[in-house]
Design an enzyme around this catalytic site. Structure first.
Site, short mmCIF file in Angstrom:
data_model
loop_
_atom_site.label_atom_id
_atom_site.label_comp_id
_atom_site.label_asym_id
_atom_site.label_seq_id
_atom_site.Cartn_x
_atom_site.Cartn_y
_atom_site.Cartn_z
N ARG A 160 -21.54 3.49 29.99
CA ARG A 160 -21.87 4.79 30.51
C ARG A 160 -22.99 5.16 31.28
O ARG A 160 -22.93 5.90 31.88
CB ARG A 160 -22.43 5.48 28.81
CG ARG A 160 -21.34 5.49 27.82
CD ARG A 160 -21.89 6.27 26.56
NE ARG A 160 -23.13 5.38 26.14
CZ ARG A 160 -22.84 4.60 24.94
NH1 ARG A 160 -21.79 4.48 24.62
NH2 ARG A 160 -23.99 4.07 24.47
N LYS A 211 -32.76 -2.13 31.76
CA LYS A 211 -31.39 -2.42 32.55
C LYS A 211 -30.30 -1.23 32.38
O LYS A 211 -29.80 -1.14 33.61
CB LYS A 211 -30.53 -3.64 31.76
CG LYS A 211 -29.98 -3.21 30.33
CD LYS A 211 -28.56 -2.95 30.09
CE LYS A 211 -28.06 -2.94 28.64
NZ LYS A 211 -28.44 -1.86 28.02
N THR A 237 -23.73 -4.31 32.29
CA THR A 237 -24.02 -2.66 32.41
C THR A 237 -23.97 -2.23 33.90
O THR A 237 -23.51 -1.09 34.16
CB THR A 237 -25.32 -2.49 31.87
OG1 THR A 237 -25.35 -3.04 30.59
CG2 THR A 237 -25.59 -0.87 31.72
#
Lengths: 254, 254
Positions: free
Chosen positions: B178, B114, B171
């Site tokens: 990030r 992912k 995400t």
């Protein structure tokens, strides 16, 4: 003046009936479940134009983005996969990538249920519960979609495609989505009357929530998120109580 | 000064080795694949502390949100489901809802892959290709995840859970991530050196992209999105060429 998806499909097909001849396929782009009958849009269309070849186009696209030539992918579903392939041959461009399937029920259910899950995700964001909570809700929403789909004869894998998770992600994460933004406004404390009263386009999930709870009950399938959305929108429960219902459920395996 | 996930796991377990006794479970929270060995974090841990009981905690949570008591759900995976259940008994609260599974490979692969798909989604958003394109990429990313997982003995259903689609959605849609924000900056035209040089935390997907392309090749699995990310990050291809590779693939069924 607003019409539900089912009213739109019925009205449009009544108007176009004379044009629909000789197996010319009708491609339905509306999503939802008719409240009074529990029928999905393909079934509604089959009532209006018996014997016609019906297909659906669904999946994660915002009209504005597609019109601007940005890339996107969709699902075309028809009981006869050759029909889906023919429609793909007409519609596919470099920027519009259609995937085809013969799982009409799965494709339709994905497109309908995702609107209700997107409202739930909007409520969570509007209420300030955060992006982690939204991701969890979205994932469990996919589980509800699969459960109802399996009970109704859909292929579970369909929900991993554009018309399932693809569309759910787009609808449940973007303020461009009418369903998500409806949920956000509700989560911030506005009433359904205030939100719907200021809109000139249909918020499909608002109608689908009621139809889905009936369908889930008839199919004996547990759909706690859709139920919570309906409870909150119908005023049976406060949003806080709807959220508590979800957090207090027993822990499950994956 | 930055360390990769594998270096972090190895270093931490070396330091804690004396504490790990009598079947006391070790719960790994790092995600990724070691580039030099192709090992996932549970396998890395098994090398460092042979015979120890290893479990993993993964899923869609931002530490800041969890620390503030906002609701979230996670996956706890262990080969022995009773171990996963024991860990759940310790960790579960009203706001932290763990799902358990014995599919350790699937849970680990979901958490690793992912990050790479999220970089791809960030590139698309940074490049201005829109939310529809991102949703399509995310859905096809899930398909890649399932393909590699199936080849490596994972249960495909695992990827529909918190450690798969749940974590991928979080995400790939949040600037708090990030990996996604790395992709956005890259899509806007920054170089990897510029982006990584300004960071004091590891961008896991940057390392995982390379490891995954090797793993995919070894398993003879097609992972075009991960390959495109690696090609762009390694400078083998421009971002425009990487995107063209994906748009020019033959059309598939769902």
């Amino acid at each position: 003046l607003l019409v539900t998806p089912a009213q739109f499909v019925r009205g449009t097909l009544k108007a176009l009936k004379a044009e629909i001849t000789d197996g010319k396929p009708v491609v339905i782009c509306s999503k939802g479940i008719e409240i009074s009958t529990g029928l999905m849009m393909v079934q509604v269309a089959e009532e209006e134009v018996p014997g016609a070849t019906i297909a659906i186009l669904t999946g994660p696209t915002f009209a504005r983005e597609s019109a601007n030539g940005l890339p996107s992918a969709v699902t075309i579903a028809a009981k006869d996969k050759d029909v889906a392939q023919e429609i793909r041959d007409v519609l596919a461009t470099r920027a519009l990538r259609p995937y085809i399937t013969d799982d009409v029920i799965g494709a339709e259910l994905g497109g309908a249920i995702k609107n209700v899950i997107a409202i739930a995700c909007g409520m969570v964001i509007g209420k300030g519960l955060g992006e982690s909570a939204r991701a969890a809700l979205l994932s469990r929403g996919l589980a509800e979609m699969s459960r109802l789909g399996s009970a109704m004869g859909a292929n579970k894998d369909t929900f991993s495609g554009m018309c399932g998770i693809g569309d759910l992600v787009l609808t449940a994460t973007s303020m461009q989505s009418r369903n998500f933004s409806f949920g956000v406004a509700f989560g911030e404390g506005k009433t359904t009357e205030q939100i719907l009263g200021s809109r000139n386009a249909v918020t499909e999930g608002f109608y689908t929530a009621e139809a889905l709870t009936t369908l889930a009950r008839n199919q004996a399938v547990d759909m706690p998120i859709c139920q919570a959305v309906f409870d909150c929108l119908s005023g049976t429960k406060t949003l806080d109580d709807g959220i508590a219902d979800l957090l207090d459920r027993p822990l499950k395996n994956s």
